[in-house]
Write a protein that holds these residues in place. Structure first.
Motif, PDB file in Angstrom:
ATOM      1  N   MET A  49       0.948  -1.166  -0.102  1.00 25.97           N
ATOM      2  CA  MET A  49       0.079   0.014  -0.091  1.00 25.97           C
ATOM      3  C   MET A  49       0.919   1.317  -0.009  1.00 25.97           C
ATOM      4  SD  MET A  49      -3.196  -0.873   2.475  1.00 25.97           S
ATOM      5  CE  MET A  49      -4.318   0.080   1.435  1.00 25.97           C
ATOM      6  N   SER A  50       0.345   2.245  -0.492  1.00 27.81           N
ATOM      7  CA  SER A  50       1.292   3.481  -0.748  1.00 27.81           C
ATOM      8  C   SER A  50       1.340   4.352   0.788  1.00 27.81           C
ATOM      9  CB  SER A  50       0.342   4.311  -1.474  1.00 27.81           C
ATOM     10  OG  SER A  50       0.952   5.430  -1.751  1.00 27.81           O
ATOM     11  N   ASP A  51       2.195   5.063   0.917  1.00 31.48           N
ATOM     12  CA  ASP A  51       2.499   5.607   1.854  1.00 31.48           C
ATOM     13  C   ASP A  51       1.790   6.972   2.133  1.00 31.48           C
ATOM     14  OD1 ASP A  51       3.858   3.763   3.208  1.00 31.48           O
ATOM     15  OD2 ASP A  51       5.881   4.557   2.609  1.00 31.48           O
ATOM     16  N   ASN A  52       1.052   7.315   0.981  1.00 29.41           N
ATOM     17  CA  ASN A  52       0.493   8.608   0.954  1.00 29.41           C
ATOM     18  C   ASN A  52      -0.807   8.791   1.923  1.00 29.41           C
ATOM     19  OD1 ASN A  52       1.918   9.109  -1.675  1.00 29.41           O
ATOM     20  ND2 ASN A  52       0.040   8.232  -2.873  1.00 29.41           N
ATOM     21  N   VAL A  53      -1.175   9.945   2.233  1.00 26.32           N
ATOM     22  CA  VAL A  53      -2.183  10.239   3.337  1.00 26.32           C
ATOM     23  C   VAL A  53      -3.515   9.469   2.750  1.00 26.32           C
ATOM     24  CG1 VAL A  53      -3.323  12.062   4.291  1.00 26.32           C
ATOM     25  CG2 VAL A  53      -0.980  12.441   3.855  1.00 26.32           C
ATOM     26  N   TYR A  54      -3.921   8.845   3.664  1.00 22.93           N
ATOM     27  CA  TYR A  54      -5.210   8.149   3.387  1.00 22.93           C
ATOM     28  C   TYR A  54      -6.552   9.137   3.161  1.00 22.93           C
ATOM     29  CZ  TYR A  54      -9.352   4.999   4.095  1.00 22.93           C
ATOM     30  OH  TYR A  54     -10.726   4.457   3.662  1.00 22.93           O
ATOM     31  N   GLN A  55      -7.036   8.810   2.039  1.00 25.70           N
ATOM     32  CA  GLN A  55      -8.439   9.776   1.845  1.00 25.70           C
ATOM     33  C   GLN A  55      -9.541   8.581   1.357  1.00 25.70           C
ATOM     34  OE1 GLN A  55      -8.780  12.901   1.272  1.00 25.70           O
ATOM     35  NE2 GLN A  55      -6.565  13.061   1.898  1.00 25.70           N
ATOM     36  N   ALA A  77      -9.785  -1.358   2.106  1.00 22.70           N
ATOM     37  CA  ALA A  77      -8.836  -2.300   1.523  1.00 22.70           C
ATOM     38  C   ALA A  77      -9.646  -3.775   1.467  1.00 22.70           C
ATOM     39  CB  ALA A  77      -7.452  -2.743   2.124  1.00 22.70           C
ATOM     40  N   TYR A  78     -10.340  -4.212   2.704  1.00 27.56           N
ATOM     41  CA  TYR A  78     -11.063  -5.164   2.508  1.00 27.56           C
ATOM     42  C   TYR A  78     -12.310  -5.411   1.446  1.00 27.56           C
ATOM     43  CZ  TYR A  78     -13.459  -9.485   4.473  1.00 27.56           C
ATOM     44  OH  TYR A  78     -14.177 -10.774   4.568  1.00 27.56           O
ATOM     45  N   LEU A  79     -12.970  -4.173   1.298  1.00 26.30           N
ATOM     46  CA  LEU A  79     -14.230  -4.326   0.663  1.00 26.30           C
ATOM     47  C   LEU A  79     -13.325  -4.096  -0.852  1.00 26.30           C
ATOM     48  CD1 LEU A  79     -16.918  -3.884   0.004  1.00 26.30           C
ATOM     49  CD2 LEU A  79     -16.973  -1.432   0.312  1.00 26.30           C
ATOM     50  N   GLN A  80     -12.141  -3.447  -1.319  1.00 24.49           N
ATOM     51  CA  GLN A  80     -11.751  -3.529  -2.569  1.00 24.49           C
ATOM     52  C   GLN A  80     -11.199  -5.208  -2.851  1.00 24.49           C
ATOM     53  OE1 GLN A  80      -8.398  -0.671  -1.754  1.00 24.49           O
ATOM     54  NE2 GLN A  80      -9.389   0.580  -3.491  1.00 24.49           N
ATOM     55  N   LEU A  81     -10.884  -5.873  -1.814  1.00 32.08           N
ATOM     56  CA  LEU A  81     -10.306  -7.287  -2.161  1.00 32.08           C
ATOM     57  C   LEU A  81     -11.908  -8.224  -2.338  1.00 32.08           C
ATOM     58  CD1 LEU A  81      -7.869  -7.546   0.714  1.00 32.08           C
ATOM     59  CD2 LEU A  81      -7.611  -7.815  -1.886  1.00 32.08           C
ATOM     60  N   ASP A 130     -11.165  -5.487  -6.783  1.00 38.08           N
ATOM     61  CA  ASP A 130     -10.866  -4.336  -7.277  1.00 38.08           C
ATOM     62  C   ASP A 130      -9.843  -3.398  -6.442  1.00 38.08           C
ATOM     63  OD1 ASP A 130     -11.729  -2.317  -9.428  1.00 38.08           O
ATOM     64  OD2 ASP A 130     -12.189  -1.022  -7.656  1.00 38.08           O
ATOM     65  N   HIS A 131      -8.783  -4.338  -5.890  1.00 37.20           N
ATOM     66  CA  HIS A 131      -7.913  -3.816  -5.149  1.00 37.20           C
ATOM     67  C   HIS A 131      -6.599  -3.618  -5.996  1.00 37.20           C
ATOM     68  CE1 HIS A 131      -4.360  -3.336  -2.333  1.00 37.20           C
ATOM     69  NE2 HIS A 131      -5.209  -2.987  -1.179  1.00 37.20           N
ATOM     70  N   PRO A 132      -5.841  -2.434  -5.902  1.00 36.76           N
ATOM     71  CA  PRO A 132      -5.009  -2.390  -6.892  1.00 36.76           C
ATOM     72  C   PRO A 132      -3.755  -3.123  -6.886  1.00 36.76           C
ATOM     73  CG  PRO A 132      -4.891  -0.574  -5.241  1.00 36.76           C
ATOM     74  CD  PRO A 132      -6.083  -1.451  -5.138  1.00 36.76           C
ATOM     75  N   GLU A 133      -3.380  -3.571  -5.727  1.00 36.91           N
ATOM     76  CA  GLU A 133      -2.299  -4.383  -5.645  1.00 36.91           C
ATOM     77  C   GLU A 133      -2.374  -5.896  -5.218  1.00 36.91           C
ATOM     78  OE1 GLU A 133       0.046  -2.436  -2.671  1.00 36.91           O
ATOM     79  OE2 GLU A 133      -0.173  -0.456  -3.840  1.00 36.91           O
ATOM     80  N   MET A 134      -3.527  -6.138  -4.650  1.00 36.67           N
ATOM     81  CA  MET A 134      -3.598  -7.576  -4.060  1.00 36.67           C
ATOM     82  C   MET A 134      -5.035  -8.261  -4.440  1.00 36.67           C
ATOM     83  SD  MET A 134      -2.576  -6.891  -0.139  1.00 36.67           S
ATOM     84  CE  MET A 134      -3.224  -5.386   0.153  1.00 36.67           C
TER      85      MET A 134
END
Length: 75
Positions: A1-7, A58-62, A66-70
């Motif tokens: 996951m990115s280290d960017n500020v969570y939006q 992240a869980y909902l994306q999974l 639709d998760h970008p990495e997993m």
């Protein structure tokens, strides 16, 4: 996951992911251990919106595949 500020996602994105995952409001609420009205607030675009945490999102994306990495896989 990115280290960017969570939006946190907006309500429409939460609804899109739930639908993509093939979940009803009741099923989503049961998975997250909350009531249907509480889940509905996560899909709200108005002042009653309750943001998903980073982990919840992240869980909902999974679940929606639709998760970008997993991705989820069955054992």
């Amino acid at each position: 996951m990115s280290d960017n500020v969570y939006q946190p996602p907006k309500g429409g994105e939460v609804r899109r992911l739930r639908t993509l995952a093939g979940l009803s409001l009741k099923q989503a609420a049961e998975i997250y251990g909350i009531t249907v009205p509480s889940w509905s607030k996560r899909e709200s675009e108005g002042v009653s919106n309750v943001a998903l945490s980073r982990v919840e999102y992240a869980y909902l994306q999974l679940l929606a595949d639709d998760h970008p990495e997993m991705t989820l896989t069955r054992k």
